[in-house]
Enzyme design. Sequence first.
Site, PDB file in Angstrom:
ATOM      1  N   LYS A 106       0.953  -1.042   0.032  1.00  0.00           N
ATOM      2  CA  LYS A 106       0.061   0.057  -0.090  1.00  0.00           C
ATOM      3  C   LYS A 106       0.913   1.118  -0.005  1.00  0.00           C
ATOM      4  O   LYS A 106       0.776   2.352  -0.798  1.00  0.00           O
ATOM      5  CB  LYS A 106      -0.830  -0.004   1.322  1.00  0.00           C
TER       6      LYS A 106
ATOM      7  N   GLN B  22      -4.999  -1.248   9.766  1.00  0.00           N
ATOM      8  CA  GLN B  22      -4.413  -2.657   9.194  1.00  0.00           C
ATOM      9  C   GLN B  22      -5.346  -3.823   9.987  1.00  0.00           C
ATOM     10  O   GLN B  22      -4.942  -4.038  11.113  1.00  0.00           O
ATOM     11  CB  GLN B  22      -3.248  -2.968   8.868  1.00  0.00           C
TER      12      GLN B  22
ATOM     13  N   ASP C   8     -11.233   3.269   4.095  1.00  0.00           N
ATOM     14  CA  ASP C   8     -11.618   1.747   3.957  1.00  0.00           C
ATOM     15  C   ASP C   8     -13.133   1.659   3.863  1.00  0.00           C
ATOM     16  O   ASP C   8     -13.717   0.392   3.501  1.00  0.00           O
ATOM     17  CB  ASP C   8     -11.086   0.993   4.782  1.00  0.00           C
TER      18      ASP C   8
END
Length: 288
Positions: free
Chosen positions: A53, A97, A120
């Site tokens: 990422k 994460q 997200d």
Amino acid sequence: MQTRIIDGNAIARELRAGLIRRVAALAAMGVRPGLAVLQVGNHPASKIYVRNKMKACGEVGLYSEHIELPADADEWTLLERIRTLNRDSRIHGILVQLPLPTGLSAERVLDALAPAKDVDGFHPINMGLLAAGSPRFVPCTPLGVMKLIEHEEIGVQGRHAVVVGRSNIVGKPMALLLLQKGATVTICNSRTPDLGAMTSQADILVVAAGRPRLVTAGMVKPGAVVIDVGINRLADGKLAGDVDFQSMLGTASRITPVPGGVGPMTIAMLLENTVMSAERASASGGSS
Ligand code: NAD
């Protein structure tokens, strides 16, 4: 039937080229989109995901911060870091994460994110907006699947879409997006008694179960579009999807490979959501 293999790498590259232009337009206004990735503990797969990422951010000109906390970090420390990032004007997207080490509540942690920076799309407000049909941030993997479908000019309206998996990260938002595009949607889960009876009705089949090669050619209708979200590491170290790719050749009309299908789209959508967040912040005078 000739099966067309959908090249997620090529489509993601095209989308990234568009993002580079949008990043340049923001730069002309003195804005650089910024993403913060919070990682707790040393989960080996998470390390690889985070590294990919950060690399992708650099490639399109985004500012990025990787914040690492030890596996035994307490929840208060993690929440404080999130609150600081919520206020940081250089940061337009915050990603935590997952999975978090045991003892930390993913629910409380996601709740602490500023919904306007939740790239997200896992904050309950953003999940709710998606369910209501007016999404602000759509989770990256299902958004990537929709972009693949759009890019391939696959008609969704009036088709029967079957989604295998009902997680908050993939299955549920995937089903909502297909529903909003006018598909008739069936959602399967591990308790579905006869999976093949469901999958064989699909014009569009999206599989996100986390079970290597769960879906075989005998379980799909000839001509179906098959999207394989699964990423499974086999005992021999190789990657496999949730679909038995080889057996599908000649049966499916189109299929995504693993790797090189949905995976690269997920990262491209994270960049897309971060750029979009920076554009919104800049349009509203800098406050996001
Ligand atoms: P999850 O474990 O949270 O959910 C899996 C879902 O599949 C559950 O709802 C479960 O009920 C269902 N399921 C499991 N076995 C089944 C069976 N035999 N029949 C029917 N349904 C079954 O997993 P997730 O986070 O949704 O991820 C699913 C897969 O997608 C994993 O392989 C994951 O690694 C992969 N993934 C890939 C990307 C990407 O970028 N390509 C992103 C996220 C997840």
